[in-house]
Enzyme design. Sequence first.
Site, PDB file in Angstrom:
ATOM      1  CG  ASP A 280      -2.071   0.979   1.105  1.00  0.00           C
ATOM      2  OD1 ASP A 280      -2.634   1.359   2.150  1.00  0.00           O
ATOM      3  OD2 ASP A 280      -2.378   1.399  -0.030  1.00  0.00           O
TER       4      ASP A 280
ATOM      5  CE  LYS B  50      -0.971   3.381  -3.903  1.00  0.00           C
ATOM      6  NZ  LYS B  50      -0.959   2.564  -2.647  1.00  0.00           N
TER       7      LYS B  50
ATOM      8  CG  ASP C 266      -5.438  -0.228  -1.168  1.00  0.00           C
ATOM      9  OD1 ASP C 266      -5.295   0.851  -0.565  1.00  0.00           O
ATOM     10  OD2 ASP C 266      -6.511  -0.582  -1.692  1.00  0.00           O
ATOM     11  CG  ASN C 267      -4.560   2.102  -3.528  1.00  0.00           C
ATOM     12  OD1 ASN C 267      -3.724   2.009  -2.646  1.00  0.00           O
ATOM     13  ND2 ASN C 267      -5.760   2.638  -3.322  1.00  0.00           N
TER      14      ASN C 267
ATOM     15  CD  GLU D  26      -8.473   4.747  -0.015  1.00  0.00           C
ATOM     16  OE1 GLU D  26      -8.783   3.707  -0.621  1.00  0.00           O
ATOM     17  OE2 GLU D  26      -7.334   5.201  -0.019  1.00  0.00           O
TER      18      GLU D  26
HETATM   19  C1  LIG Z   1      10.030   4.420  -1.811  1.00  0.00           C
HETATM   20  C2  LIG Z   1       9.148   3.224  -1.729  1.00  0.00           C
HETATM   21  N1  LIG Z   1       9.283   2.585  -0.449  1.00  0.00           N
HETATM   22  C3  LIG Z   1       8.612   2.958   0.661  1.00  0.00           C
HETATM   23  N2  LIG Z   1       9.024   2.433   1.834  1.00  0.00           N
HETATM   24  C4  LIG Z   1       8.377   2.773   2.982  1.00  0.00           C
HETATM   25  N3  LIG Z   1       7.328   3.625   3.031  1.00  0.00           N
HETATM   26  C5  LIG Z   1       6.905   4.151   1.872  1.00  0.00           C
HETATM   27  C6  LIG Z   1       7.502   3.840   0.637  1.00  0.00           C
HETATM   28  N4  LIG Z   1       6.840   4.508  -0.346  1.00  0.00           N
HETATM   29  C7  LIG Z   1       5.851   5.207   0.262  1.00  0.00           C
HETATM   30  N5  LIG Z   1       5.895   5.008   1.594  1.00  0.00           N
HETATM   31  C8  LIG Z   1       4.995   5.575   2.594  1.00  0.00           C
HETATM   32  O1  LIG Z   1       3.736   4.954   2.379  1.00  0.00           O
HETATM   33  C9  LIG Z   1       2.697   5.964   2.282  1.00  0.00           C
HETATM   34  C10 LIG Z   1       2.331   6.169   0.865  1.00  0.00           C
HETATM   35  C11 LIG Z   1       1.281   5.560   0.335  1.00  0.00           C
HETATM   36  C12 LIG Z   1       0.949   5.788  -1.108  1.00  0.00           C
HETATM   37  N6  LIG Z   1      -0.483   5.589  -1.282  1.00  0.00           N
HETATM   38  C13 LIG Z   1      -1.125   6.269  -2.224  1.00  0.00           C
HETATM   39  O2  LIG Z   1      -0.540   7.042  -2.978  1.00  0.00           O
HETATM   40  C14 LIG Z   1      -2.593   6.121  -2.300  1.00  0.00           C
HETATM   41  C15 LIG Z   1      -3.297   7.077  -3.030  1.00  0.00           C
HETATM   42  C16 LIG Z   1      -4.685   7.009  -3.126  1.00  0.00           C
HETATM   43  C17 LIG Z   1      -5.402   8.017  -3.914  1.00  0.00           C
HETATM   44  C18 LIG Z   1      -6.457   7.653  -4.744  1.00  0.00           C
HETATM   45  C19 LIG Z   1      -7.131   8.614  -5.495  1.00  0.00           C
HETATM   46  C20 LIG Z   1      -6.777   9.947  -5.406  1.00  0.00           C
HETATM   47  F1  LIG Z   1      -7.440  10.873  -6.110  1.00  0.00           F
HETATM   48  C21 LIG Z   1      -5.723  10.323  -4.573  1.00  0.00           C
HETATM   49  C22 LIG Z   1      -5.035   9.375  -3.834  1.00  0.00           C
HETATM   50  C23 LIG Z   1      -5.398   5.993  -2.465  1.00  0.00           C
HETATM   51  C24 LIG Z   1      -4.672   5.030  -1.722  1.00  0.00           C
HETATM   52  O3  LIG Z   1      -5.325   4.036  -1.074  1.00  0.00           O
HETATM   53  C25 LIG Z   1      -3.285   5.086  -1.647  1.00  0.00           C
HETATM   54  O4  LIG Z   1      -2.638   4.103  -0.940  1.00  0.00           O
HETATM   55  C26 LIG Z   1       3.324   7.212   2.872  1.00  0.00           C
HETATM   56  O5  LIG Z   1       3.165   7.197   4.278  1.00  0.00           O
HETATM   57  C27 LIG Z   1       4.779   7.066   2.467  1.00  0.00           C
HETATM   58  O6  LIG Z   1       5.645   7.778   3.333  1.00  0.00           O
HETATM   59 MG   LIG Z   2      -4.014   2.479  -0.522  1.00  0.00          MG
END
Ligand SMILES: CCNc1ncnc2c1ncn2[C@@H]1O[C@H](/C=C/CNC(=O)c2cc(-c3ccc(F)cc3)cc(O)c2O)[C@@H](O)[C@H]1O
Ligand SMILES: [Mg+2]
Length: 214
Positions: free
Chosen positions: A141, A144, A169-170, A199
Amino acid sequence: TRSTRPQRLLHAVQKNATRGDPRSVINAIDQFCRHKEWAMNVGDEKGCILDSVVSEVNPSTVLELGTYCGYSTVRIARLLPPGAKFITLEFNPKVAKIARQVIAWAGLEDKIQLVEGASGDLIPKMKEQFGVETFDLVFLDHWKDRYLPDTKLMEECGLLKKGSILLADNVICPGTPDYLEYIRNSPRYKSQYFKSHLEYTKVEDGLEKSVFLG
Ligand SMILES: CCNc1ncnc2c1ncn2[C@@H]1O[C@H](/C=C/CNC(=O)c2cc(-c3ccc(F)cc3)cc(O)c2O)[C@@H](O)[C@H]1O
Ligand SMILES: [Mg+2]
């Protein structure tokens, strides 16, 4: 300076949820995101699918990529058997700090190991640093475009065994096209799509459940 969305979500938990009651923490976040301010938690509709997969797998070892505020972390941890090992990775320290407080409010800090850092750096260290052999369940999650590289990395690091489950997810919104293409065409996985909604919205989204065949 204005608070952040994760801070406002935490305050909603502290205001509306009962300490030590994971269900009330989940409900407080869902209420906040549905009626006050949307946030990218897996949410209650997809969350029920997540719950059913966790209950069915009854995993001894779980990895979550992308803790964010800890909503899915709490959903998963509350269903785990005693002694299960649950590692969740979050690379934004400010967000990790919020997630720790949400997890603590739910009273689940003893069941969860929140590790700050990037999945790409931490996955290769799972065995030596965290004493993990393989994961029974992985919940993807995070960013992406990292689902596919991190899945390949988990394969290379021998962290998946026959029967390991990946739950992503997603896969529709925002979408993970390269991951879906790989996982649905690979002879090493058997995949199943669970149609749902983004969600707190009526937009289509879903979870992809994939069994590693070894
Ligand atoms: C560098 C990759 N490795 C990573 N390692 C550890 N943590 C990571 C990592 N990437 C991202 N993260 C963390 O995970 C989280 C990021 C999640 C990314 N999720 C999304 O972009 C997402 C986005 C949407 C969404 C859907 C529709 C929209 F219009 C706008 C947003 C819905 C979701 O359910 C999502 O999960 C942050 O806390 C980030 O700091
Ligand atoms: Mg998600």
